[in-house]
Design a protein around this motif. Structure first.
Motif, PDB file in Angstrom:
ATOM      1  N   THR A 324       0.828  -1.238   0.033  1.00 17.71           N
ATOM      2  CA  THR A 324      -0.144  -0.013   0.194  1.00 17.71           C
ATOM      3  C   THR A 324       1.017   1.292  -0.068  1.00 17.71           C
ATOM      4  N   GLY A 325       2.174   1.021  -0.290  1.00 15.46           N
ATOM      5  CA  GLY A 325       2.939   2.271  -0.466  1.00 15.46           C
ATOM      6  C   GLY A 325       3.709   2.938   0.827  1.00 15.46           C
ATOM      7  N   GLY A 326       3.862   4.353   0.852  1.00 11.79           N
ATOM      8  CA  GLY A 326       4.449   4.841   2.095  1.00 11.79           C
ATOM      9  C   GLY A 326       6.051   5.066   2.053  1.00 11.79           C
ATOM     10  N   ALA A 327       6.682   4.918   0.821  1.00 11.86           N
ATOM     11  CA  ALA A 327       8.272   4.934   1.054  1.00 11.86           C
ATOM     12  C   ALA A 327       8.704   6.259   1.434  1.00 11.86           C
ATOM     13  N   PRO A 328       8.130   7.402   1.117  1.00 15.71           N
ATOM     14  CA  PRO A 328       8.637   8.722   1.516  1.00 15.71           C
ATOM     15  C   PRO A 328       8.789   8.923   3.230  1.00 15.71           C
ATOM     16  N   SER A 329       8.152   8.049   3.874  1.00 19.29           N
ATOM     17  CA  SER A 329       8.274   8.397   5.342  1.00 19.29           C
ATOM     18  C   SER A 329       9.582   7.363   5.822  1.00 19.29           C
ATOM     19  N   LEU A 330      10.222   6.715   4.992  1.00 18.86           N
ATOM     20  CA  LEU A 330      11.498   5.861   5.103  1.00 18.86           C
ATOM     21  C   LEU A 330      12.508   7.011   5.833  1.00 18.86           C
TER      22      LEU A 330
END
Length: 345
Positions: A324-330
Motif C-alpha cells: 500500500t505504499g508509504g516509502a517517503p516516510s522511510l
C-alpha cells in the motif's frame, strides 16, 4: 458490480503490477522452521499515481470526484505527522486545482516537527495551504468541521476527506481493486490462496472484503493491524465492508467470520518502530529492491513473515501481499531502519 454510476477521477494509468517475489520467497523459506514457507506475490499499489502512489490513491479517485460534484474548492483531511494519506490528498488537490488543509494528530507526544523529512517535507514542498496540530485523542471530525466553518466564513467550500479516506465512498477504490485483481488472476493464470492486507483505518481491508464477496472471489483476506488488536480492529473492518456493500446496493450481509486480522506486530505503539518491522523492510529491500515504510507496510510484511514462521501458511501456498505504499516516510526513520537504533522486538 457496476461502479460506473459513481463519479470517479483517474490518477493512475492501467493496473498496478502483480509480481512473484522469487528471492524474497527463498529467503523467507530458509528462515521458516515450520512448514517451509509459502510462495510470496506482491500487488504493487505503491506504484499508483499521486506523488508517489499508495493505497490512498484508489480511494481518492472516488472521494475527490464527490468533492468536485459538490463544488468544493478545498480538501480538508487529517492524519498523523507522517501521514501518507495527507500527502496523497494534497497531491490530488494540486491535480484538480484545489487548495488543501490538514489537521495533524500528534498520536505520539512530541512527534510532530515542522522541519521533519519524509512526508512532512513533502507537505511543505507540495504547498499545503494550512496545517494545525492537535493532541492524541482529539475529535478529528470536529477539528475538520471547524476548518470547514472557517473556510465558509471566507466564502469558500471545504470538503472533508475522512482519515485514511476510509468511508463507503473511499472504499469503492478497493472494490475496483478487487475487480482488477480478479482480471489479473485470469490473465496471468495465477491462483492465489491467501491475501495479506494492512488493517488500519479499515478502508482498504473493508473495501477489498466487500469487493471480494460481491464479486464471489473466494480468497481469504488476512489483515495485519497497524494500530489495534483484533477485538478493536475487526468491528471497524466489518462496519466499513457493510457500508460499502450498502452503498453499492448489494443485498448482502457481510459475515462476521469473513473478517480476520492479527494484532501482534504493531506494538509498542502506532508509528513507533520495532525490530520485526526493520527485518521486514531490510529483507524486501535486499532481496527484491522494493521499499516498504516503517509505519504501515513494514509492520504488515512483518506480520506475513511472522505468520509464515508459525506455519500459518502451507508450503507452496501462493500468498499475495498488498503493497500500500508509504516509502517517503522511510527518510524520517533512517537510523531505525538501518539498524543503528536499538528497538523493541
Amino acid at each position: 458490480m457496476d461502479l460506473s454510476r459513481f463519479p470517479r477521477r483517474r490518477y493512475s494509468h492501467g493496473a498496478t503490477p502483480l509480481e512473484f517475489l522469487p528471492h524474497f520467497t527463498k529467503a523467507l523459506r530458509a528462515s521458516c522452521d515450520v512448514g517451509g514457507g509459502p510462495n510470496v506475490w506482491i500487488k504493487r499499489d505503491d506504484m499508483l499515481g499521486l506523488t508517489p502512489g499508495g493505497n490512498k490513491t484508489r480511494k481518492l479517485e472516488f472521494l475527490v470526484a464527490d468533492a468536485l460534484a459538490q463544488g468544493a474548492d478545498t480538501l480538508i483531511t487529517c492524519g498523523a505527522p507522517q501521514s501518507n494519506h495527507c500527502r496523497a490528498t494534497l497531491s490530488a488537490a494540486i491535480k484538480e486545482g484545489l487548495k488543501c488543509r490538514f489537521v495533524i494528530e500528534e498520536r505520539v507526544p512530541g512527534s510532530y516537527k515542522p522541519d521533519a523529512s519524509g512526508n512532512n517535507f513533502l507537505f511543505r514542498l507540495l504547498g499545503v495551504e494550512a496545517l494545525s496540530v492537535v493532541p492524541a485523542g482529539s475529535n478529528m471530525l470536529e477539528a475538520m468541521q471547524q476548518v470547514a466553518a472557517e473556510l465558509a466564513k471566507e466564502g469558500r467550500k471545504g470538503y472533508i476527506v475522512p482519515g485514511g479516506g476510509s468511508n463507503a465512498i473511499g472504499g469503492l477504490g478497493y472494490v475496483a481493486c478487487a475487480q482488477e485483481l480478479q482480471q489479473q488472476f485470469f490473465e496471468q493464470g495465477v491462483q492465489i490462496d491467501k491475501i495479506v492486507v494492512g488493517s488500519g483505518s479499515s478502508g482498504t481491508h473493508g473495501g477489498l472484503l466487500a469487493g471480494f464477496l460481491g464479486n464471489r472471489i473466494n480468497i481469504p483476506l488476512i489483515g495485519i493491524g497497524v494500530s489495534r488488536d483484533p477485538a478493536d480492529q475487526d468491528p471497524l473492518v466489518h462496519k466499513e465492508a457493510q457500508a460499502v456493500a450498502d452503498l453499492l446496493g448489494l443485498d448482502m450481509t457481510i459475515p462476521r467470520e469473513a473478517v480476520l486480522s492479527f494484532g501482534d506486530w504493531w506494538r509498542p505503539k502506532y508509528s513507533v518502530p520495532n525490530q520485526a518491522m526493520v527485518e521486514a523492510v531490510q529483507l524486501l529491500a535486499r532481496t527484491e529492491a522494493i521499499l516498504l515504510d516503517p509505519v504501515y507496510t513494514g509492520k504488515i510484511m512483518a506480520g506475513l513473515i511472522g505468520l509464515a514462521r508459525r506455519g500459518f501458511f502451507k508450503r507452496d501456498e501462493n500468498v499475495l501481499f498488498i503493497h500500500t505504499g508509504g516509502a517517503p516516510s522511510l527518510h524520517a526513520y533512517e537510523s531505525e531502519v538501518l539498524g543503528l537504533t536499538r528497538l523493541p522486538a
